[in-house]
Structures are given as structure tokens and as C-alpha cells.
Design a protein around this motif. Structure first.
Motif, mmCIF file in Angstrom:
data_model
loop_
_atom_site.group_PDB
_atom_site.id
_atom_site.type_symbol
_atom_site.label_atom_id
_atom_site.label_comp_id
_atom_site.label_asym_id
_atom_site.label_seq_id
_atom_site.Cartn_x
_atom_site.Cartn_y
_atom_site.Cartn_z
ATOM 1 N N GLU A 220 -29.040 1.463 -34.078
ATOM 2 C CA GLU A 220 -28.778 0.376 -35.012
ATOM 3 C C GLU A 220 -29.979 -0.550 -35.066
ATOM 4 O O GLU A 220 -30.845 -0.522 -34.194
ATOM 5 C CB GLU A 220 -27.548 -0.418 -34.549
ATOM 6 N N HIS A 242 -27.717 -6.308 -40.410
ATOM 7 C CA HIS A 242 -27.529 -5.109 -39.566
ATOM 8 C C HIS A 242 -28.058 -3.869 -40.277
ATOM 9 O O HIS A 242 -27.986 -3.767 -41.499
ATOM 10 C CB HIS A 242 -26.026 -4.835 -39.343
ATOM 11 N N LYS A 244 -27.087 0.213 -39.927
ATOM 12 C CA LYS A 244 -26.144 1.153 -39.295
ATOM 13 C C LYS A 244 -26.579 2.575 -39.627
ATOM 14 O O LYS A 244 -26.499 2.994 -40.789
ATOM 15 C CB LYS A 244 -24.729 0.929 -39.848
ATOM 16 N N TYR A 284 -29.820 4.641 -43.215
ATOM 17 C CA TYR A 284 -29.189 3.517 -42.520
ATOM 18 C C TYR A 284 -28.502 2.654 -43.567
ATOM 19 O O TYR A 284 -29.118 2.310 -44.583
ATOM 20 C CB TYR A 284 -30.225 2.632 -41.818
ATOM 21 N N ARG A 319 -20.951 -3.367 -45.432
ATOM 22 C CA ARG A 319 -22.090 -2.476 -45.704
ATOM 23 C C ARG A 319 -22.435 -2.602 -47.180
ATOM 24 O O ARG A 319 -21.657 -2.199 -48.036
ATOM 25 C CB ARG A 319 -21.731 -1.045 -45.319
ATOM 26 N N THR A 543 -18.907 5.606 -32.164
ATOM 27 C CA THR A 543 -19.879 5.751 -33.241
ATOM 28 C C THR A 543 -19.664 7.050 -34.016
ATOM 29 O O THR A 543 -18.850 7.885 -33.629
ATOM 30 C CB THR A 543 -21.304 5.707 -32.646
#
Ligand code: HDD
Length: 719
Positions: A220, A242, A244, A284, A319, A543
């Protein structure tokens, strides 16, 4: 994850800009830097064949001088890193929260350059050391560059930038002997930690598996600080950024990480390079946690404190977009080494908070580039140029490229029509968020920053049993290498404030007294509260799992079972698994039906630690051959001991038992054999079983990354 190697990425606006600077020497005559063609490049100009070199040899002088000046200072931190190009796309307009243009239009692709790095090691150090990883992204937006200069850990060691030089001095190799390189296992590191207890939370992360990522593609990223998003009405939200990874967050095991550091110190950069070359583009998702300005004081922690996360269960991560990394650099020095990131590079719609660590960073990044890149014009180096136009009255300085025309270089002027001129906010002029600030000038820290342990405890509480074991062992390793008993004791006492059992385990391992129960270390407070409970999002157990891009060593020799091999390779291809054949010698090996496979590695050139899993091919002759090769047997042992998937035919029972793997129940089970106990990673094919079922089970096991149940069974917990 799509494999995209069929199509070359299209040139984006940044790529086109870089194209102007690219040079290919293919088919060209050699010249000097003055463009004079060179006739000879092996012999300097001498007075006679055995005589002295002549000063007039301009080619020698120029070549040597340039060489003598080839190095620039490495970054004072994050010296070792690797950069790649890509693009970012937002999923939906974020207009309600920010006017940042690159966050409005889902069809817009914003070029990015990302540099991943370790922190403490020098430029030539190994990739897999225990450390935080840098995750710095430069977005080339049409409103200018936005740099998100983050790490793979969401908190930082210190709360005030004034302490950064101290932190780095303590963490780097010790000054009297420059030992150890790229390691946290030394006295000054732990002396700093124990005497600066605000580091407790981040140290829990660096002692966890997060500090030994499997791949840059599987970690991450975090902006760490609280920033602001500001919309076109001037309304702000506090935000944490962030990244991810779509492949999930996965780590190496410590023994493996150390071995890789010797076997392939370039492991992470090679992994990234190869994935991109193969078209397995790392992806990501971009996440934001947002709170309203009026919610600033609603939490048990101070949102300006960079040693605190906003637990995802409290403030969900939305997201909002995706970054795809799809192009390797042409030249590491020109692009990666000369890339200059700055946390202060923001665009309209993004603003800062008063986090004192962030505020100090705003000074440091330009300052460091001035020495590293040698002057104030580093923004003109191709990799650093924005795709937006640059117009201002800044002039001259070392290595100026731009030829600014006109008589005036000052504001305001009348001779130049007062250009370039500042523009209004409506025309895109950056305006700082008008936060009201009041205060006395003080060198002090807010009381709200004084809780050093609650979130360290939260992290600990959120770990699975196996993750806790890894943390205990990491502390025992790192603190065990400390020479000062006093420092070791201080560390144990400090982490007694995080968890007594943890500290007792460290104490036992390093041979000092157990922590004084519940006592506060170094005067910091131990706050309780709801968020000392677990935050499931922090555990890597939860995850994403995928077999895609996993590297599998196929151990095979002449006489491998061609039918099984075909089924396994087909399943691997479908799942995006990357198989590489390892054999006694390089070159072609033949299967039972005469089909050929190329061995890319031998047991000398490859090593178990460089793969995610091992498949021992079926076929009596092949197995018998491998069983006689000690390195092949060790290869399997090591994969097994690093909790990796091991797939084999039951014919390989002898080889496996030589590797310490015993198939007591092999014949009782079919297919996905779970032996010993609940080992999800030991996949044994019964001779009568169809190869494609075995292949599917193998892929499923590879997707699980590691088989921690085996660890809990095999290795007795730290006592
Ligand atoms: Fe920093 C480099 C990340 C705190 C001063 N930092 C650097 C890089 C990353 C970070 C990823 C490498 C960029 C690249 O790839 O070129 N730094 C962080 C994070 C921090 C942080 C996530 C805390 C939240 N840094 C920090 C502080 C200071 C600095 C408090 C000083 C006040 N950092 C630097 C630097 C570097 C740097 C000295 C070295 C090379 C460079 O900037 O370009 O200015």
C-alpha cells in the motif's frame, strides 16, 4: 489483472515531452560533445607510441573530465529507489470535494511517474532490507505537478520536522564505522526509538511484515499527513490519501528477505521491471478518507498528528481512481535519479494542513534538490518538467535551458505589457485555503499529540497470531543485535506500554529484565479508548489474494511427465502465473512424449527464495534425476520452510522426504492433499489423478501467497 503486452502504451503528453530529449546512438558515428566526429577511441594521443600523452588530445580530456564528474550526491534518505511511468484515472468526478482538474473527468488520463525506495540504505544497498518503503508519485496534471510523496506505512516516527535530522542520523549506519548498512539492527536506531517514544506506532509497523514487502506491486501507499481537498466554492475537507494495490498486500518472510539481499539485491526493481516488460502492469486504486472541517476535533486522536492513522472502520477509504504503471524508464539516471519530488508541489484543489511534520517537509525538499541536482533549475530536467506551461520572472542560475525572450523579467512592468501576470482563482490561480490561525509563537507541542501508545496497541491488537509472532521475532532479531544492555532494557520497558506480552517476549529473547508492568516509559501517556480495539484493515490476512504474476520454479529434468506439465502450464497461463524452469543445466530438456522445454535457470543461477512457489514436475525419470541433486532437494526444503506452495506428484515422495516434507497421508487424500495437518500449500497429485485438477489446485494454493498454518505447526512460537 489484464496482460497487455499485445499493445504498446500510447504516448501521453508527458511521454511526448520526454521524446524531445531521447537520443538513440544506433547506427551513428561517435562524436565529441562538440559534435566533432571521433576517429579513434582506444588510444590517447601520444608523442610516439611509447611516449607521454599530449595535452592537446581534446577527445581524451573531454571524455575523462565528463567521467570524473558523473556522480551526483545520492539522496540523503531514500537513496535507493526505482522509478516507472504510468497514468492515473479518476472513477467519478470529485467536484463536490475538490476542484483539482485531474480528479474530475474519468476519461482523462493523467501521466504519472512513481519512484519506490527504501529509506535508510545507500544507493547500492539491497532491496529487501527491513525498512519503510517510499512511494512517491508525481502527477503531471494540466494545472501543474502534484507530488504525493508517501510511504508504504501510514504513520511516521516523529511528530515535528525539527527532529528529522536526528532521526536520520540515528537510523543511518553509525558514524564512527559506517556499520550497519541499510539495517535497523543497531544501537543508535534503538536508542533513538527508546528516547523518542512518539516513534512507538511506526516502529510496530517496521517490525511487522509491512517492512519486508514481497514486491513494490504488492504494498500500500499512504500520503501519511492530513491534507485538504478544496472545492470551487472554497469549502474544504480534511483528507488522507491511500494507494491500494490490486494484487493485495504481501510480504516476504524475514529469513528469505535476508537471503534475497545476497542472492539478488535488485529483487524489487527486477520484479517491477520484469512485470512491466511482460505487460503485467501494476495497478493501485487511489483512496481517500475525508472528514469535514467541523469534524476536526471529533476523534480520540489529533488529525494533525502524523503518528496517527484514521482507522478505516471509523472513516472508510473511498476508492476514487486507479493508477496503472505501464512503462519502464529509458535511462535510470536521467529519469529516476534526477526525479525531484516535493511534498509542497500541490495544484488548485489540494492544500496542506498544519501537521508540523508536513510543514517542515515543505522546506526540506527544494533545499535538498539544490545540492543534489546542483542549482535552482532542476525543474527544467525533463523528468521534472510539468506538462503545464511555465511562465514567470525567474531567470538564470546553473544549467538554465529556457531561453526567455523579451526585455522584462520583473513584475509589475509596463514595457512587457505586465506579462506574465498572476490570474484570478477562476482562471486557475492557486489560492491558499483561508484557514483562520491564531496563536503565540511557542516552541511547544500540543497536548493532543502526547498519546504515543494507543495506536501502537491498536496495530498490535489487529494482527493475526502469525503476524504477532513475526513482530516478536523481528524485535528479537533487531534489538538482539544491539550491544547496549541499557538500550535493550529501555526498548523492552517502552514496548511494555504497547503490550506486556510482547515486551516480555522481547525481554526473554534479548536477555534483559521483563518490562515494569504498566509503567509509562519516558513520561509519555498511555491512553485507553475505543480505538485500542482491533482494526481488521491493518492485518495482511484480510488482503486481496491472486495467483497473477506469481513466479513459480518448475523443477524438471529429462523425462518429465509431459501430460501433467502441459496441464500445469496451461493453468498457469490462464491464471497469469509466471513459470520458469530450473534444471541441472541450461538448455532444452525432453518430456515423456519427446516435447521440449527450455531450462532458464540452473540450481546454481537460481534460488528458491527468488520464487513464490515450487512445482516439482512428475515423471519418474525426471524425479529420480532431481532427487540425486542436493541443490534441488534443498530448493524444495527452503520453499517449504518459507511457507510457499509446493506442488508435486506422489511419485516425488522420496525427494520430498529428503526435503523434510513427509506425506504420511498421501494415499488417503486425493488431489489437494492437506498434510501435515491443515497445510493448504502442499499440493500432491495422485498418480491416477487428472493433471488438470492438480493444476487448478496448484493455482489456488499459489493465490494464497504463503501458508501460515504450516508456520504455526512447524515452528514453535517464540518462547
Ligand atoms: Fe521525506 C525524500 C517520504 C518525512 C526530507 N521522503 C523522501 C522520499 C520519500 C519521502 C518517498 C523519496 C522521494 C524520491 O523518490 O525521490 N518523507 C517521506 C514521508 C515522510 C517524510 C512519507 C513523513 C510523512 N522527509 C520527511 C521529513 C523531512 C524529509 C520530516 C525533513 C524535514 N525526504 C526528505 C528529503 C528527501 C526526502 C531530505 C531526500 C531526497 C529528497 O528529499 O528528494 O528532503
Amino acid at each position: 489483472m489484464d496482460r497487455k503486452n499485445e499493445q504498446q502504451p500510447q504516448k501521453d503528453v508527458k511521454d511526448s515531452q520526454l521524446e524531445e530529449f531521447r537520443v538513440s546512438d544506433a547506427g551513428k558515428p561517435m562524436t565529441t560533445n562538440q559534435g566533432v566526429r571521433v576517429s579513434e577511441d582506444e588510444h590517447s594521443l601520444k608523442a610516439g607510441e611509447r611516449g607521454p600523452t599530449l595535452m592537446e588530445d581534446f577527445h581524451f580530456r573531454e571524455k575523462m573530465t565528463h567521467f570524473d564528474h558523473e556522480r551526483i550526491p545520492e539522496r540523503v534518505v531514500h537513496a535507493r529507489g526505482f522509478g516507472v511511468h504510468g497514468y492515473f484515472q479518476v472513477y467519478k468526478p470529485m467536484t463536490q470535494y475538490t476542484k483539482a482538474k485531474f480528479l474530475q473527468d474519468p476519461s482523462m488520463k493523467t501521466p504519472v511517474f512513481v519512484r519506490f525506495s527504501t529509506v535508510a540504505g545507500s544507493r547500492g544497498s539491497a532491496d529487501t532490507v527491513r525498512d519503510a518503503r517510499g512511494f512517491a508519485t508525481k502527477f503531471y496534471t494540466e494545472d501543474g505537478n502534484f507530488d504525493l510523496v508517501g510511504n508504504n506505512i501510514p504513520v511516521f516516527f516523529i511528530q515535528d520536522a525539527l527532529k528529522f535530522p536526528d532521526l536520520v542520523h540515528a537510523f543511518k549506519p553509525e558514524p564512527h564505522n559506517e556499520i550497519p548498512q541499510a539495517s535497523t539492527a543497531h544501537d543508535t536506531h534503538w536508542d533513538f526509538v527508546a528516547n523518542n517514544t512518539e516513534s512507538a506506532h511506526m516502529v510496530m509497523w517496521t517490525m511487522s511484515d509491512r517492512a519486508i514487502p514481497r514486491s513494490y506491486r504488492m504494498m500500500e501507499g499512504f500520503g501519511v499527513h492530513t491534507f485538504r481537498l478544496v472545492n470551487d466554492k472554497g469549502e474544504a475537507h480534511f483528507v488522507k490519501f491511500h494507494w491500494k494495490p490490486l494484487l493485495g498486500v504481501h510480504s516476504l518472510v524475514w529469513d528469505e528477505a535476508q537471503k534475497i539481499a545476497g542472492k539478488d539485491p535488485d529483487f524489487h526493481r527486477r520484479d517491477l521491471w520484469e512485470a512491466i516488460e511482460m505487460g503485467d502492469y501494476p495497478e493501485y486504486e487511489f483512496g481517500v478518507q475525508m472528514i469535514r472541517e467541523d469534524e476536526e476535533f471529533n476523534f480520540d486522536f489529533d488529525i494533525l498528528d502524523p503518528t496517527k492513522i484514521w482507522p478505516e472502520e471509523l472513516i472508510p477509504v473511498q476508492r476514487i481512481g486507479k493508477m496503472t504503471l505501464n512503462r519502464n524508464v529509458d535511462n535510470v539516471f536521467a529519469e529516476t535519479e534526477q526525479a525531484a519530488f516535493h511534498v509542497g508541489n500541490v495544484v488548485p484543489g489540494i492544500d496542506f494542513s498544519n501537521d508540523p511534520l508536513l510543514q517542515g517537509r515543505l522546506f526540506s525538499y527544494t533545499d535538498t534538490q539544490l545540492i543534489r541536482l546542483g542549482g535552482p533549475n532542476f525543474h527544467e530536467i525533463p523528468i521534472n518538467r510539468p506538462v503545464a506551461e511555465i511562465h514567470n520572472n525567474q531567470r538564470d542560475g546553473y544549467h538554465r535551458m529556457t531561453i526567455n525572450r523579451g526585455q522584462t523579467s520583473y513584475h509589475k512592468n509596463s514595457l512587457g505589457n505586465n506579462d506574465p501576470r498572476p490570474v484570478s482563482e477562476q482562471e486557475g490561480g492557486y489560492t491558499h485555503y483561508q484557514e483562520k490561525v491564531e496563536g503565540r509563537k511557542v516552541r511547544a507541542r500540543s497536548d493532543s499529540f502526547k498519546d504515543h501508545y494507543t495506536q501502537a496497541k491498536l496495530f498490535w491488537n489487529s494482527m493475526s497470531d502469525v503476524e504477532k509472532q513475526h513482530i516478536i521475532k523481528a524485535f528479537r532479531f533487531e534489538v538482539g543485535k544491539v550491544k547496549s544492555k541499557s538500550v535493550q532494557q529501555q526498548v523492552v520497558d517502552m514496548f511494555g506500554n504497547v503490550d506486556l506480552m510482547l515486551a516480555e517476549q522481547i525481554a526473554l529473547g534479548v536477555g534483559v529484565n521483563p518490562p515494569k508492568a504498566g509503567e509509562e516509559a519516558s513520561g509519555a501517556t498511555v491512553a485507553g479508548g475505543a480505538e485500542t480495539q482491533a482494526s481488521p484493515a491493518l492485518s495482511q490476512l484480510h488482503t486481496a489474494m491472486s495467483p497473477a504474476t506469481r513466479k513459480v520454479a518448475v523443477l524438471a529434468a529429462d523425462g518429465f511427465d509431459a501430460g501433467e506439465m502441459k496441464a500445469v502450464l496451461a493453468a498457469f497461463a490462464e491464471a497469469g502465473v509466471v513459470p520458469e524452469v530450473v534444471s541441472e543445466n541450461l538448455g532444452m530438456i525432453a518430456g515423456t512424449d519427446g516435447s521440449q522445454l527450455e531450462a532458464m535457470h540452473t540450481f546454481l543461477t537460481a534460488d528458491s527464495v527468488l520464487f513464490d512457489a515450487v512445482y516439482v514436475a512428475g515423471g519418474e525419470q525426471s524425479i529420480a534425476k532431481l532427487q540425486g541433486i542436493k541443490e534441488a532437494v534443498n530448493f524444495v526444503t527452503e520453499a517449504y520452510n518459507h511457507f510457499k506452495t509446493v506442488g508435486a506428484s506422489e511419485l516425488a515422495a522420496g525427494l520430498l522426504s529428503g526435503s523434510g516434507i513427509h506425506l504420511a497421508d498421501a494415499s488417503a487424500s486425493s488431489g489437494h492433499l492437506t498434510s501435515p495437518g491443515e497445510d493448504t500449500g502442499l499440493v500432491i497429485r495422485k498418480e491416477t489423478e487428472d493433471g488438470s485438477i492438480f493444476a487448478r489446485q496448484l493455482v489456488d494454493a499459489i493465490a494464497l501467497h504463503r501458508h501460515w498454518g504450516r508456520e504455526m505447526q512447524m515452528i514453535s512460537p517464540a518462547k
